[in-house]
Design a protein around this motif. Sequence first.
Motif, PDB file in Angstrom:
ATOM      1  N   PRO A 216      -3.659   4.616  -8.167  1.00 40.95           N
ATOM      2  CA  PRO A 216      -3.513   3.892  -6.906  1.00 40.95           C
ATOM      3  C   PRO A 216      -4.194   2.527  -6.949  1.00 40.95           C
ATOM      4  O   PRO A 216      -5.154   2.339  -7.689  1.00 40.95           O
ATOM      5  CB  PRO A 216      -4.191   4.803  -5.878  1.00 40.95           C
ATOM      6  N   SER A 217      -3.673   1.632  -6.142  1.00 38.58           N
ATOM      7  CA  SER A 217      -4.248   0.285  -6.126  1.00 38.58           C
ATOM      8  C   SER A 217      -5.496   0.270  -5.261  1.00 38.58           C
ATOM      9  O   SER A 217      -5.638   1.061  -4.340  1.00 38.58           O
ATOM     10  CB  SER A 217      -3.237  -0.698  -5.555  1.00 38.58           C
ATOM     11  N   THR A 218      -6.391  -0.603  -5.580  1.00 39.03           N
ATOM     12  CA  THR A 218      -7.574  -0.811  -4.757  1.00 39.03           C
ATOM     13  C   THR A 218      -7.454  -2.188  -4.130  1.00 39.03           C
ATOM     14  O   THR A 218      -7.082  -3.133  -4.819  1.00 39.03           O
ATOM     15  CB  THR A 218      -8.842  -0.744  -5.617  1.00 39.03           C
ATOM     16  N   ASP A 219      -7.752  -2.278  -2.855  1.00 40.64           N
ATOM     17  CA  ASP A 219      -7.576  -3.539  -2.142  1.00 40.64           C
ATOM     18  C   ASP A 219      -8.309  -4.671  -2.842  1.00 40.64           C
ATOM     19  O   ASP A 219      -9.513  -4.602  -3.059  1.00 40.64           O
ATOM     20  CB  ASP A 219      -8.097  -3.406  -0.711  1.00 40.64           C
TER      21      ASP A 219
ATOM     22  N   VAL B 247      -0.235   8.607 -11.590  1.00 42.22           N
ATOM     23  CA  VAL B 247      -0.406   7.625 -10.531  1.00 42.22           C
ATOM     24  C   VAL B 247      -1.773   6.997 -10.681  1.00 42.22           C
ATOM     25  O   VAL B 247      -2.758   7.691 -10.898  1.00 42.22           O
ATOM     26  CB  VAL B 247      -0.290   8.324  -9.159  1.00 42.22           C
TER      27      VAL B 247
ATOM     28  N   LYS C 163       0.848  -1.196   0.000  1.00 37.62           N
ATOM     29  CA  LYS C 163       0.000   0.000   0.000  1.00 37.62           C
ATOM     30  C   LYS C 163       0.880   1.242   0.000  1.00 37.62           C
ATOM     31  O   LYS C 163       1.393   1.647   1.035  1.00 37.62           O
ATOM     32  CB  LYS C 163      -0.914  -0.016   1.222  1.00 37.62           C
ATOM     33  N   VAL C 164       1.024   1.797  -1.153  1.00 36.43           N
ATOM     34  CA  VAL C 164       2.002   2.869  -1.330  1.00 36.43           C
ATOM     35  C   VAL C 164       1.386   4.210  -0.951  1.00 36.43           C
ATOM     36  O   VAL C 164       0.254   4.512  -1.305  1.00 36.43           O
ATOM     37  CB  VAL C 164       2.479   2.891  -2.788  1.00 36.43           C
ATOM     38  N   TYR C 165       2.154   4.973  -0.189  1.00 36.58           N
ATOM     39  CA  TYR C 165       1.752   6.342   0.126  1.00 36.58           C
ATOM     40  C   TYR C 165       2.433   7.256  -0.893  1.00 36.58           C
ATOM     41  O   TYR C 165       3.608   7.574  -0.757  1.00 36.58           O
ATOM     42  CB  TYR C 165       2.196   6.719   1.534  1.00 36.58           C
ATOM     43  N   TYR C 166       1.670   7.658  -1.885  1.00 36.88           N
ATOM     44  CA  TYR C 166       2.293   8.434  -2.955  1.00 36.88           C
ATOM     45  C   TYR C 166       2.728   9.813  -2.461  1.00 36.88           C
ATOM     46  O   TYR C 166       3.575  10.449  -3.069  1.00 36.88           O
ATOM     47  CB  TYR C 166       1.339   8.558  -4.144  1.00 36.88           C
TER      48      TYR C 166
END
Lengths: 468, 645
Positions: free
Chosen positions: B443-446, B441, B415-418
């Motif tokens: 972001p990924s979704t769980d 970017v 889980k990256v904190y951009y």
Amino acid sequence: MAEEQNKKPCRFWIWASASVVFRLILISFPGNLNLSSRPEVSTPLTSIRRLAEGYWLKQASMSPYAGSMYHGSPLLLSVLGPLTVQRIKGQPSHLLCSLVFVIADILSAMLLRGIGQKLQMAYGLNARLLGFLKSSRDKVILPCGDIAALVYLWNPFTIVSCVGLSTSPIETLAVILALFGAVTRRVPLAAFGFVMATHLSLYPATLAIPMIILLGYGLDAPPIKLFLQTRSVENEKSSTSTVTKQAKSKQTTHLPFLWKTVMHFLFWVLLWSLYVLVLCALSLNKYGGVEEMFKRTYGFILSIEDLSPNIGVFWYFFAEVFDFFRNFFLIVFHVNVLFMLLPLAIRLKHRPCFLAFVYLAISSILKSYPSVGDSALYLSLCALFVNELVDMKFSFFLFCGYLGISLLSPVMHNLWIWRGTGNANFYFGNAIGYACFQIVFVVESVSAMLNHDRALRRSSSNHGEVNS
Amino acid sequence: MASLVRSWIPLLILQSFLVAVAFGSKEAEQFSEALLLKPLPDRKVLAHFHFENRAPPSNSHGRHHHLFPKAISQLVQKFRVKEMELSFTQGRWNHEHWGGFDPLSSMNAKPVGVELWAVFDVPQSQVDTSWKNLTHALSGLFCASINFLESSTSYAAPTWGFGTNSDKLRYGSLPREAVCTENLTPWLKLLPCRDKDGISALMNRPSVYRGFYHSQRLHLSTVESGQEGLGSGIVLEQTLTVVLQPETTSVETNMQPSWSLSSLFGRKVVGSCVLAKSSNVYLQLEGRLGHESKNVDTEIEAHKLWKNADFDLSLKPDRVLRESSGLLFIFDIDKSSDSEPFDLGLNWKLPSKWSCQQAPLQASRFLMGSGNERGAIAILLKATESQEKLPGRELTDGRCTIKANIFQIFPWYIKVYYHTLQIFVDQQQKTDSEVLKKINVSPSTDKVSSGMLEMMLELPCEVKSAAISIEYDKGFLHIDEYPPDANQGFDIPSALISFPSHHASLDFQEELSKSPLLSSFKEKSLVRSYTEVLLVPLTTPDFSMPYNVITITCTIFALYFGSLLNVLRRRIGEEERFLKSQGKKTGGVKQLLLRLTAKIRGRPIEAPSSESPAAESSFLSTKLIFKIILIAGAAAAWQYFSTDK
């Protein structure tokens, strides 16, 4: 006597300001003492790191909820978000946010003090009405407002969640604001606090019942039967005795339910929630609107998607349970929060503030992502009832339990996550212990309150017998 | 057997020729094979097999092909693949010693495991479906678990960071895929001569897999005919790049080892694949500029090039080509036969040293932090020595800059904190606006999709090192989501660093349209390099605990519910009554117990009163039986209705 009266508030202010200074010292440490990374302090819902990520995404013209990082309110994002970016040179990052939390803590403490003073007055009045105070002159009414405020300010849990960069001080403030509004009968304020608290963390929605009772029937008092009993005794004795105006109004067997105030409250709740929803819709205009917000905040709370460890018991349960039963257990666990609402409301309807405390304690046990900030809230609310709960059982045992858990929890977490010498069961066992202590605490406090009412009834009947 | 095949082949050619004539198509399907050998500065030898198969655009064949593999053409037609590349790699390309700025390395240095990317020619909404179907087809075709790329958590849709600008591009990689002969065999099956004849006969499995690096690649692209009614042609390019260590007997450590094809592969080339239009072997020597004169026209000088004081070749090259950085010897293997097999050897006489041309920045990636809760990924770009000499620097606002694209996929459990992205140039932290030109970017979704980061950095030319770090939290997974070897950790796919203003090409200053290998080298290719695969250990729950956890947690709930309800339910009056009645009851029970003990002892005391408990018990038992029947009936009804559905 007067000197003592003057001394006490003075001492209160010294201690309160000392706690603020203590907080300020703690937040000036670089890296926030690594408290913000503790799972006990910051949950996926309250972590300011996630909030900063949401703000960054929003600044990059993406939905703040993209990426399963932020699950809080969009309003909090627009208030706290800019503060996470601004840095003062030479100062630790997030200093401004920490200052906001310190202010929130001070405000909460002051409001708690206000609630406590009201409750104290009501307690004194009721005791006098029942002729309870006259018989035991030596029994002093404790200044529960000051005690509760100091318990709130000096509770390690509060300090940790204030310094550890989680948004729970703000959630706490909203809850206390709602209670304060209801206690002081400022209906719009109460409705605002209630709507904000529900908006921020969903679980305070259960407070609707105690708040309606509070606004409808008034402050905490012994059961109505006692008053009737006392009055009948007094009437029998002599009709010349001075009866206060309030007692006169209670001629009927039922206390009047103030429908008007309650409707007023409901109207304001509707208004405020519309207002909040419109604000949210405006701030999330381009990113899916309110629907997305509900899905990513309340949906996230209810479906327990994040399985990272916290001090609750759900994360491990849902990490281990078979997928087939997941929905069933989700329903069962969430319904458990609601199950006890009605029985408690029936039994404690004469004590709405205490009812609110019990509801908050229950929701902090059965929350999806609990943190110590929730415990801090209900523990300080509990201090409001020091007069009633003096005979509580197991208080030393519970104190030791809380202490032990808060010492063991970081150790177990360290063993499991950082050292790798322990496994998940270590930390989960700790969480189970914590849940057990909380349950015992709730059960014992409810039982102590009911016992207190019983004792009142017995003493008043004895009193009547003695008088007759 | 071989002779039989050989005797059949002319017949086959004749037949194919006849068919081609009969259909009257202008362009026939073409197949060509080539092998490039290249000694490397670190005493290793690179062998690059290159096979190209062209199916011209035509509608006359229908679905029939002479040389082109049917499986591939079906794949292209079914999934409307515009361009696709699949690579199986084992080992890591050494950019420092094996080169980073030539077409060979920018095209064939691939990340470990399987990498697949494809551009589709379908409407935007169908791209994902096509991708999923393609992964399944390829997984069947190549005996690999490419179908794992089907899930949306393992692939991404790069916009510009990958180098190909298309919104119909999908990219995925499987770092942990083990690559072995079962992947090579189906790959060889696509060649007309398989590994029976021609250059591919060199692919002796033990020697190929003994190498330090091997990457087997399949690249296909469709060529639009431009004419109405004609379909699109397909160009299928199959390459196998192997880096081998020749066995050496020399004691001198700085002496380059001498080798021959038979010592490297244990086999010799016996004739070319008859179906191939051209089959050549190339030997590329880098850094041999000092020895050559301006023109190689005369026979003696040409002879000097391949037999000189430094080294000699065992065979006379058919042609020698020069390039800015080295020599290229070309051998035609058509002349070889059973009696005279083609066994090229290189014999070094003097120690020699040279260096490869490297990419402007050398990338490496590593993890920071400890523990299983959080960490950070850092990408380090170090300036190489050859950086100053390289073309492709740009002047923006009077400053000389190098552009670098970084493309990185993050699996959702990272889980990256951009917002924690930090860029350091020469150990000094820079703000985003200074060096970050573009960033994209997603972001990924769980449990739904993987995250993707695309960055374009604009670094000053005199940069020594640049570092990018980004923090992440490790996810906690459900027990079913862990692989069987959960404690091994999870792989983060390689990051791709490309330099959009640098293009690698080798131009041999000759019209060599005949040789597909050289023409592919001539094309300008983007300089790119892949970083290491990272292994992230994730915390595991106790896999043996589900039942315990369920029961213990439910006990907690029972404790909560039961004790609270008990407290609420109790009333004083009732309590007293209850106590009284209990007192009576306990008396009764005591009496009963006394009676029972008396009975057991065999002393019949108080006979008349013993009748009533018996009656009571029988009454109780009927009640119990009734209850049991009721419950059983309810259960049966439930069963009936639930199975009915």
